[in-house]
Scaffold this active site. Structure first.
Site, PDB file in Angstrom:
ATOM      1  N   LYS A  33       0.886  -1.210  -0.166  1.00 33.47           N
ATOM      2  CA  LYS A  33      -0.011  -0.057   0.076  1.00 33.47           C
ATOM      3  C   LYS A  33       0.991   1.124  -0.116  1.00 33.47           C
ATOM      4  O   LYS A  33       2.051   1.246   0.277  1.00 33.47           O
ATOM      5  CB  LYS A  33      -1.001  -0.011   1.244  1.00 33.47           C
ATOM      6  CG  LYS A  33      -0.201   0.022   2.502  1.00 33.47           C
ATOM      7  CD  LYS A  33      -1.244  -0.278   3.733  1.00 33.47           C
ATOM      8  CE  LYS A  33      -0.253  -0.325   5.044  1.00 33.47           C
ATOM      9  NZ  LYS A  33      -1.187  -0.680   6.274  1.00 33.47           N
ATOM     10  N   TYR A 254      15.835  30.727   6.448  1.00 28.80           N
ATOM     11  CA  TYR A 254      14.600  31.160   6.971  1.00 28.80           C
ATOM     12  C   TYR A 254      14.665  31.627   8.440  1.00 28.80           C
ATOM     13  O   TYR A 254      14.979  30.566   9.093  1.00 28.80           O
ATOM     14  CB  TYR A 254      13.351  30.577   6.565  1.00 28.80           C
ATOM     15  CG  TYR A 254      12.978  30.690   4.839  1.00 28.80           C
ATOM     16  CD1 TYR A 254      12.750  31.818   4.433  1.00 28.80           C
ATOM     17  CD2 TYR A 254      13.014  29.640   4.527  1.00 28.80           C
ATOM     18  CE1 TYR A 254      12.555  31.794   2.935  1.00 28.80           C
ATOM     19  CE2 TYR A 254      12.775  29.579   3.021  1.00 28.80           C
ATOM     20  CZ  TYR A 254      12.341  30.764   2.272  1.00 28.80           C
ATOM     21  OH  TYR A 254      12.290  30.628   0.938  1.00 28.80           O
TER      22      TYR A 254
HETATM   23  C1  LIG Z   1      -0.468  -1.805   6.857  1.00 32.27           C
HETATM   24  C2  LIG Z   1      -1.019  -2.884   7.271  1.00 32.27           C
HETATM   25  C3  LIG Z   1      -0.210  -3.972   7.632  1.00 32.27           C
HETATM   26  C4  LIG Z   1       1.331  -4.070   7.421  1.00 32.27           C
HETATM   27  O1  LIG Z   1       1.766  -3.537   8.714  1.00 32.27           O
HETATM   28  P1  LIG Z   1       3.392  -3.591   8.994  1.00 32.27           P
HETATM   29  O2  LIG Z   1       3.588  -3.046  10.258  1.00 32.27           O
HETATM   30  O3  LIG Z   1       3.977  -2.618   7.793  1.00 32.27           O
HETATM   31  O4  LIG Z   1       3.679  -5.094   8.817  1.00 32.27           O
HETATM   32  C5  LIG Z   1      -0.992  -5.440   7.851  1.00 32.27           C
HETATM   33  N1  LIG Z   1      -2.177  -5.339   8.066  1.00 32.27           N
HETATM   34  C6  LIG Z   1      -2.896  -4.329   8.078  1.00 32.27           C
HETATM   35  C7  LIG Z   1      -4.527  -4.264   8.212  1.00 32.27           C
HETATM   36  C8  LIG Z   1      -2.510  -3.128   7.505  1.00 32.27           C
HETATM   37  O5  LIG Z   1      -3.238  -1.973   7.585  1.00 32.27           O
END
Ligand SMILES: *Cc1c(COP(=O)(O)O)cnc(C)c1O
Length: 360
Positions: A33, A254
């Site tokens: 993702k 800045y």
């Molecule tokens: C993002 C996510 C994961 C992966 O999490 P990590 O900590 O990166 O392993 C797994 N399950 C769900 C439901 C997630 O949203």
């Protein structure tokens, strides 16, 4: 190129080999993702397919459609809630998604399209999913569904990196709920719960899959993952664009928050907060250059920032030289700590303007 993120596929493969010490590839759901945590979703997907990973998870319907378009033969699960207008399309493409409440089940039944779904249950994360007290009603409702076919069940940990006790509480909750559901609904065949830290710390024999994200990308420290060792997949680099030796004390960047010293050398680097170098690093962070850590001085600007060049390097520093923000020499977790956040946010915050360069 003024700045770039180098994505090291060898390190990606090392990390997969390391995960294989706890779970075989057939059991891995690679979480890609948010553009594969900033690493480039389709490139990472392609590299993992070449490494014989077949299951992927994303957060949104658009991400899932992109992956399916890229390779229709891999399985894709959407981990985030999706809007009703996407449901027909993604079930038609055999993309797996979750239902999290009764309203979604009702919608799917009404649309009269046969749909395989995962049931998301809330075991203590408090985000989405059926509550424990809703499970009996859920089972009754699903028994009467003509179109919605539950094929799996999953849940998510809130603190598997930091709180073993709470994680155990969630695991027990999940065991209780999934046992009940599977005994009453025989179409439910798959269950999974473990995320990255869960997979490293807990046994996975009860589960059909593990969902691994951050450890694939190596956005972790050795202490967090002992005895396993992951390597950083992304390194962030930028070029020095300008060098000056101050004749007298004068302010840098800045807001005049840093007074440069007479006789000292400062370099300007072509990267800024619009690229994903957090402004929190103003007067706090550093870059790695020729064996030294050079402090970021003054405020990080949108597209540039300034660093102090230590005396040892003052004579040899030159325009066009490359500095590292994180990677092999400075860990992304360390940078995240300085910014009061986690490696995930730093990695997926590297903006689209930064080219990704893939190396094997
Ligand atoms: C993002 C996510 C994961 C992966 O999490 P990590 O900590 O990166 O392993 C797994 N399950 C769900 C439901 C997630 O949203």
């Amino acid at each position: 190129m003024r700045c770039w993120a180098e994505i090291n596929i060898k390190n990606l493969y090392h990390n997969i080999d390391e995960i294989e010490k706890v779970a075989p590839k057939e059991k891995m759901i690679a979480v890609i993702k948010a553009d594969a945590y900033g690493h480039g979703m389709l490139k990472i997907c392609e590299s993992l397919i070449q490494k014989r990973i077949r299951h992927f998870a994303v957060a949104t319907a658009e991400e899932a459609l992109k992956v399916k378009e890229f390779d229709n033969d891999v399985s894709v699960l959407i981990l985030g809630p999706i809007e009703y207008e996407y449901m027909d399309k993604i079930s038609e493409k055999n993309i797996y998604f979750m239902v999290t409440d009764f309203e979604e089940i009702k919608y799917l039944e009404k649309s009269q399209i046969p749909t395989d779904v995962f049931l998301k249950v809330d075991t203590g994360m408090g985000r989405v999913g059926f509550q424990k007290y809703e499970i009996d009603e859920l089972i009754e409702k699903l028994k009467n569904c003509k179109f919605v076919k539950p094929i799996g069940i999953f849940s998510h940990f809130s603190s598997s990196d930091t709180d073993a006790k709470y994680t155990e509480f969630q695991e027990n909750n999940f065991e209780e709920i999934s046992k009940k559901i599977i005994s009453k609904l025989p179409s439910v065949k798959y269950k999974h719960l473990l995320n990255s830290f869960g997979s490293l710390k807990l046994k996975n024999d009860k589960y059909d899959f593990v969902r691994v994200g951050i450890i694939i990308y190596g956005g972790v420290t050795d202490e967090e993952t002992k005895p396993y060792k992951f390597k950083p997949v992304m390194s962030l680099f930028a070029k020095i664009s300008y060098i000056k030796k101050l004749k007298e004390d004068s302010f840098i960047s800045y807001g005049n928050t840093y007074l440069g010293k007479a006789g000292q050398t400062y370099a300007t680097v072509s990267i800024g907060y619009a690229d994903g170098v957090r402004r929190d690093l103003s007067n706090k962070g550093y870059v790695y250059y020729k064996g030294h850590r050079c402090e970021i001085v003054g405020r990080v600007c949108m597209d540039q920032l300034m660093v102090h060049i230590p005396a040892e390097l003052a004579d040899e520093v030159k325009k066009g030289d490359v500095v590292e923000f994180f990677g092999e020499n400075i860990s992304v977790s360390e940078v995240a700590n300085l910014c009061n956040t986690i490696s995930y946010e730093i990695l997926c915050g590297i903006s689209q303007r930064v080219p990704r360069i893939y190396v094997k």
